[in-house]
Design a protein around this motif. Structure first.
Motif, PDB file in Angstrom:
ATOM      1  N   PHE A 188      61.841  30.003  30.821  1.00  0.00           N
ATOM      2  CA  PHE A 188      62.358  29.827  29.464  1.00  0.00           C
ATOM      3  C   PHE A 188      63.490  28.815  29.384  1.00  0.00           C
ATOM      4  O   PHE A 188      63.823  28.346  28.303  1.00  0.00           O
ATOM      5  N   ASP A 220      57.761  38.988  32.070  1.00  0.00           N
ATOM      6  CA  ASP A 220      56.712  39.160  31.066  1.00  0.00           C
ATOM      7  C   ASP A 220      56.126  40.565  31.180  1.00  0.00           C
ATOM      8  O   ASP A 220      55.086  40.776  31.799  1.00  0.00           O
ATOM      9  N   CYS A 245      67.245  38.582  25.860  1.00  0.00           N
ATOM     10  CA  CYS A 245      66.506  37.580  25.083  1.00  0.00           C
ATOM     11  C   CYS A 245      67.427  36.951  24.040  1.00  0.00           C
ATOM     12  O   CYS A 245      67.351  35.740  23.778  1.00  0.00           O
ATOM     13  N   VAL A 250      65.976  33.344  22.592  1.00  0.00           N
ATOM     14  CA  VAL A 250      64.513  33.301  22.453  1.00  0.00           C
ATOM     15  C   VAL A 250      64.035  34.505  21.623  1.00  0.00           C
ATOM     16  O   VAL A 250      63.413  35.433  22.146  1.00  0.00           O
ATOM     17  N   ASP A 252      61.623  34.764  19.539  1.00  0.00           N
ATOM     18  CA  ASP A 252      60.172  34.934  19.443  1.00  0.00           C
ATOM     19  C   ASP A 252      59.652  35.816  20.578  1.00  0.00           C
ATOM     20  O   ASP A 252      58.856  36.736  20.359  1.00  0.00           O
ATOM     21  N   PHE A 253      60.107  35.551  21.794  1.00  0.00           N
ATOM     22  CA  PHE A 253      59.705  36.377  22.927  1.00  0.00           C
ATOM     23  C   PHE A 253      60.322  37.761  22.808  1.00  0.00           C
ATOM     24  O   PHE A 253      59.683  38.773  23.109  1.00  0.00           O
ATOM     25  N   GLU A 256      58.277  39.807  20.413  1.00  0.00           N
ATOM     26  CA  GLU A 256      57.017  40.224  21.033  1.00  0.00           C
ATOM     27  C   GLU A 256      57.250  41.419  21.955  1.00  0.00           C
ATOM     28  O   GLU A 256      56.464  42.380  21.953  1.00  0.00           O
ATOM     29  N   LEU A 257      58.326  41.363  22.739  1.00  0.00           N
ATOM     30  CA  LEU A 257      58.656  42.487  23.608  1.00  0.00           C
ATOM     31  C   LEU A 257      59.040  43.718  22.795  1.00  0.00           C
ATOM     32  O   LEU A 257      58.698  44.853  23.180  1.00  0.00           O
TER      33      LEU A 257
END
Length: 285
Positions: A188, A220, A245, A250, A252-253, A256-257
């Motif tokens: 990242f 991930d 994060c 980040v 966006d990640f 998602e998590l």
């Protein structure tokens, strides 16, 4: 939500290992400094005592007098003109002499040091690291590979390998990237650092050969879960991942998590909804 987290929410806080702790901690940790349990490594016992005596910036701070390497034993530390170039590996002078900063790597002597593999450091037995930062002057791969039990439980790993060998036997970026991918991490952050060659353009600003990079890797969990390798996740681990994060910028990640953690029952629907705006991930606001 993230800005209101306490050490209790995080099972005691965010645990950060700093391997190669010369210089001040990165400013990016400032927004969560009251949540961080920091352990730094410096082979000089007196320097560790000096650092421990300084006013605390983190929730807790400790410096350990070890040099980390791939295995336990005795090695020679090469003392260079710049303290930031000290290494257990010998500088590759025939390569470095082509560049404007070669004098920083000039060896002024060696000293014997006791080295340990990360997994064998007794003080880390009860320290469940969330962040592992390695600035080892060529030994990133060696340290991470022989501390993989610690690294595999972390979420955030920072490395600084070269793209070419500055030291004899140095681990390069390609090797480190292969290991991080194997452990389920994604890249990242990649800050590229170049140095001009000697000659009339030695002080020129602009494009030069890329010599090393500062890399940030985040785990991930989504892919690892699909492969049956996510391991045991707790609510505290999930919250720390989301907070990190935010530190790395980040969202966006992170979101998602957050969905993944909600589906596993580690986060409520209301908490997920509170993370749906970018401002929720800005720790400085």
């Amino acid at each position: 939500m993230l800005k209101s987290l306490t050490p209790k929410d995080l099972d005691g806080g965010v645990n950060l290992l700093d391997i190669g702790c010369s210089g001040a901690p990165d400013e990016k940790w400032r927004p969560i400094r009251c949540l961080v349990n920091y352990i730094g490594f410096d082979p000089n016992q007196a320097e560790c005592e000096r650092l421990d005596a300084e006013p605390r910036e983190f929730l807790s701070t400790r410096h350990l007098p070890y040099a980390l390497a791939g295995e336990d034993g005795e090695r020679e530390l090469f003392k260079t003109r710049s303290i930031y170039c000290y290494s257990l590996l010998e500088p590759k002078h025939e390569w470095l002499e082509r560049f404007s900063y070669a004098d920083l790597f000039e060896v002024e002597g060696t000293i014997p040091v006791t080295v340990k593999a990360m997994s064998n450091v007794p003080e880390l037995a009860a320290f469940d690291a969330d962040v592992v930062k390695v600035d080892s002057q060529g030994l990133d791969m060696e340290i991470l590979r022989n501390g993989r039990d610690i690294v595999s439980r972390a979420f955030y790993v920072e490395t600084e390998p070269g793209f070419v060998e500055h030291y004899r036997g140095e681990n390069t970026f390609c090797q480190v990237a292969g290991l991080m991918g194997e452990l389920g991490y994604l890249l990242f952050g990649l800050t590229l650092c170049g140095v001009p060659r000697k000659g009339p353009f030695a002080k020129r600003k602009g494009k030069t050969q890329v010599m090393w990079g500062q890399n940030v890797w985040l785990k991930d969990y989504v892919a690892l879960e699909a492969e049956g390798r996510a391991g045991t996740l707790t609510r505290a681990k999930a919250l720390k991942a989301l907070l990190l994060c935010a530190v790395e910028g980040v969202p966006d990640f992170g979101y998602e998590l957050a969905v993944f953690f909600r589906d596993k029952g580690l986060l409520s629907g209301e908490e997920l909804e509170s993370l749906s705006t970018e401002s929720a991930w800005n720790l400085s606001e």
